[in-house]
Design an enzyme around this catalytic site. Structure first.
Site, PDB file in Angstrom:
ATOM      1  N   SER A   1    -139.730  32.237 -50.800  1.00  0.00           N
ATOM      2  CA  SER A   1    -140.728  31.378 -50.152  1.00  0.00           C
ATOM      3  C   SER A   1    -140.694  29.941 -50.694  1.00  0.00           C
ATOM      4  CB  SER A   1    -142.128  31.948 -50.355  1.00  0.00           C
ATOM      5  OG  SER A   1    -142.257  33.191 -49.706  1.00  0.00           O
TER       6      SER A   1
ATOM      7  N   GLU B   1    -149.120  39.679 -38.906  1.00  0.00           N
ATOM      8  CA  GLU B   1    -148.841  39.039 -37.619  1.00  0.00           C
ATOM      9  C   GLU B   1    -147.345  39.067 -37.301  1.00  0.00           C
ATOM     10  OE1 GLU B   1    -152.683  37.888 -39.155  1.00  0.00           O
ATOM     11  OE2 GLU B   1    -150.686  37.797 -40.047  1.00  0.00           O
TER      12      GLU B   1
ATOM     13  N   SER C   1    -143.387  35.448 -58.114  1.00  0.00           N
ATOM     14  CA  SER C   1    -144.049  36.373 -59.037  1.00  0.00           C
ATOM     15  C   SER C   1    -143.280  36.495 -60.341  1.00  0.00           C
ATOM     16  CB  SER C   1    -144.184  37.757 -58.392  1.00  0.00           C
ATOM     17  OG  SER C   1    -144.966  37.693 -57.228  1.00  0.00           O
TER      18      SER C   1
ATOM     19  N   GLN D   1    -137.893  36.640 -57.757  1.00  0.00           N
ATOM     20  CA  GLN D   1    -137.362  36.412 -56.415  1.00  0.00           C
ATOM     21  C   GLN D   1    -137.758  35.031 -55.913  1.00  0.00           C
ATOM     22  OE1 GLN D   1    -139.115  39.004 -53.520  1.00  0.00           O
ATOM     23  NE2 GLN D   1    -137.631  38.559 -51.925  1.00  0.00           N
ATOM     24  N   GLY D   2    -136.793  34.239 -55.470  1.00  0.00           N
ATOM     25  CA  GLY D   2    -137.061  32.888 -54.997  1.00  0.00           C
ATOM     26  C   GLY D   2    -136.746  32.723 -53.524  1.00  0.00           C
TER      27      GLY D   2
ATOM     28  N   GLU E   1    -135.999  47.787 -50.341  1.00  0.00           N
ATOM     29  CA  GLU E   1    -137.297  47.853 -51.000  1.00  0.00           C
ATOM     30  C   GLU E   1    -138.210  48.856 -50.301  1.00  0.00           C
ATOM     31  OE1 GLU E   1    -141.068  44.891 -52.021  1.00  0.00           O
ATOM     32  OE2 GLU E   1    -139.420  44.199 -50.773  1.00  0.00           O
TER      33      GLU E   1
END
Length: 415
Positions: free
Chosen positions: A132, A386, A164, A129-130, A247
C-alpha cells in the site's frame, strides 16, 4: 465434498496429539490466561519447539527447515494445534512463512530459497509487506514507488504506508514500478529489500487502539541486489496476486475454528450478563452461530481447491468477505452486551493485533473493545469489502464492470 481423511493421515493426527501432550504444560488453557510478559515468553519457546519438529512450516521441504509434509497433513496439524488452544506460529511468521516464504517456494530461485528460507525458520530475519501507498490502497496498480537498475543494484525511491511491524523488520518485500512507460498492472516488479540500509526511514502510526503496529516507510535511493527479484522483472503483479491466494488458502483451516471459539466466548459473555433470555439477544447470538458454521463450510471449499492445487480465486474472495463482515458483527454485539462498561476498558488487551483474541482470554472489556477496534479494519485490509463485492459481481455473477465516471473535456462540454 468428502471430509474424511485416509487412515495414514488420521495416524498422523494421533502423532500430533502425542506431540502436544509431550510438550505442553499440564492444565494448559491458552495464551489468554497468561499476562503479557509470560505469553510472549511462552510464544518464543513454543516457536522454537515447532521449528525443531518441522511443524513451524510443515509443508516446506526439509532442506529449507520445513517438515516435508503434504498439504492434508498440514491442515490436520493446524486443526489439532488450534483445537488445543496453541499458536501455530509467531506473529511475524504471517509475513515470513505464510507470505514471502511460501511465495519464494513458488517463484524464488534456488539461491533465494537456500539463503532466505532457513533464516526465516530460525527467526534470524523478520519481514514486512510493502504494497500500500498513500495514493494506492485498493487501487494497488496506481503505486508510484520506482526502482531503477543501476550498477548491478536496484535503486528504489518511494513511500509505503500501513506497513505492519516495519519498525521491527529486517527485510521488506515490496512492489515497485520498474518500467515507467507501462501503465496499470504492467511494468511492476516485486523486490526483496533490506531495511537496515541508508535511505530508509520508518515512522510509526498510532492506531485507534493506541498501538503503533502500522508504519510509514520512506525509501530514498535505497539499494538492493539485482538478483533480489521475486519472479520476473516487470511481472510482479501476477506474483502479488498469487500471494493473496497462498495466504487465504493457508488460513482456511484456522479461521473457522478461531471464529467459532470466539462465538462460544460471546455466548458465555451473554450468559454471564444474564442476557440469554432476551429474545433479541438470542436472535443475534443465533445469527452469529449460524454464520460461524457457514464459514466452516466455506473454509472447506477453499481448502478443497487449495489441497488440489487449484485456484482459490472466487472462493477465496467469498471467504475473505464473509469472515471480515462476520467478525465485525460479532465484536459489535459484544460491545452492545458490555454496554457503558465498554467505554472504560479494563483487563489485559490481546497479545496480537488482528482476528480473534488469544485462546483462554477472559471476557474483559479491554479484550473485547480492542478486538472490536481491529475488527473494523478487517473489512479494509487484504481487500476491502467493497472491492471483494465488485470482484464477485464480475467474476462469479457475470455482471458488467462498475461504471466509472469519465471527466468531460472542454471540447465535449455543452455550450
Amino acid at each position: 465434498m468428502d471430509l474424511t481423511h485416509p487412515p495414514e493421515v488420521e495416524a498422523f493426527r494421533a502423532q500430533v496429539r502425542a506431540f502436544i501432550a509431550d510438550n505442553v504444560p499440564s492444565g494448559w488453557q491458552g495464551l489468554g490466561t497468561l499476562d503479557t510478559g509470560e505469553a510472549r515468553e511462552f510464544l518464543a519457546r513454543w516457536r522454537t519447539i515447532l521449528a525443531r519438529h518441522g511443524y513451524l512450516a510443515p509443508a516446506w521441504p526439509t532442506e529449507y527447515g520445513g517438515g516435508g509434509m503434504d498439504r492434508l497433513r498440514q491442515v490436520v496439524l493446524v486443526e489439532e494445534l488450534v483445537k488445543a488452544d496453541l499458536p501455530t506460529c509467531a506473529p511475524n511468521d504471517v509475513f515470513g512463512i505464510k507470505m514471502i516464504g511460501n511465495l519464494l517456494l513458488r517463484y524464488g530461485t534456488e539461491a533465494q530459497k537456500r539463503h532466505f528460507l532457513p533464516r526465516i525458520i530460525n527467526g534470524d530475519d523478520q519481514w514486512c509487506q510493502g504494497f500500500s501507498e498513500p495514493g494506492a490502497g485498493s487501487d494497488l496498480a496506481a503505486l508510484r514507488t520506482r526502482a531503477v537498475l543501476r550498477d548491478g543494484e536496484w535503486v528504489i525511491n518511494g513511500q509505503k504506508v500501513w506497513t505492519s511491524q516495519a519498525h521491527q523488520a529486517d527485510w521488506i518485500f515490496l512492489l515497485a514500478r520498474t518500467d515507467p512507460e507501462a501503465r496499470g498492472h504492467r511494468g511492476i516488479t516485486m523486490l526483496l529489500v533490506p531495511l537496515r540500509r541508508p535511505g530508509v526511514e520508518i515512522r510509526p502510526i498510532t492506531m485507534i487502539t493506541g498501538e503503533t503496529g502500522f508504519n510509514e516507510v520512506f525509501l530514498t535511493d535505497v539499494r538492493t541486489a539485482a538478483e533480489n527479484v521475486v519472479g520476473e522483472v516487470n511481472q510482479g503483479w501476477g506474483v502479488a496476486m498469487s500471494l493473496l491466494g497462498l495466504e487465504r488458502g493457508d488460513e482456511a483451516a484456522t479461521n473457522p475454528i478461531m471464529f467459532r471459539a470466539e462465538v462460544d466466548r460471546l455466548i458465555a459473555l451473554a450468559r454471564d450478563r444474564g442476557l440469554t433470555g432476551d429474545p433479541v439477544v438470542r436472535q443475534h447470538l443465533a445469527r452469529c452461530y449460524s454464520r460461524a458454521e457457514i464459514m466452516r463450510h466455506l473454509g472447506n471449499r477453499v481448502l478443497t481447491s487449495w489441497l488440489n492445487g487449484e485456484s482459490t480465486g472466487t472462493a477465496a474472495s467469498v471467504s475473505k468477505l464473509y469472515w471480515s463482515e462476520h467478525h465485525r458483527a460479532v465484536t459489535e454485539l459484544a460491545m452492545d452486551l458490555l454496554g457503558p462498561e465498554s467505554m472504560t476498558p479494563t483487563g489485559r488487551p490481546p497479545l496480537r493485533h488482528y482476528r480473534a483474541d488469544d485462546p483462554g482470554a477472559p471476557n474483559s472489556t479491554a479484550s473485547w473493545s480492542t478486538v472490536w477496534l481491529h475488527a473494523i479494519s478487517g473489512t479494509i485490509y487484504a481487500g476491502t469489502s467493497e472491492v471483494q463485492r465488485n470482484i464477485l459481481a464480475e467474476s462469479a455473477l457475470g455482471l458488467p464492470k462498475e461504471f466509472r465516471h469519465q471527466p468531460i473535456s472542454q471540447e465535449q462540454a455543452p455550450a
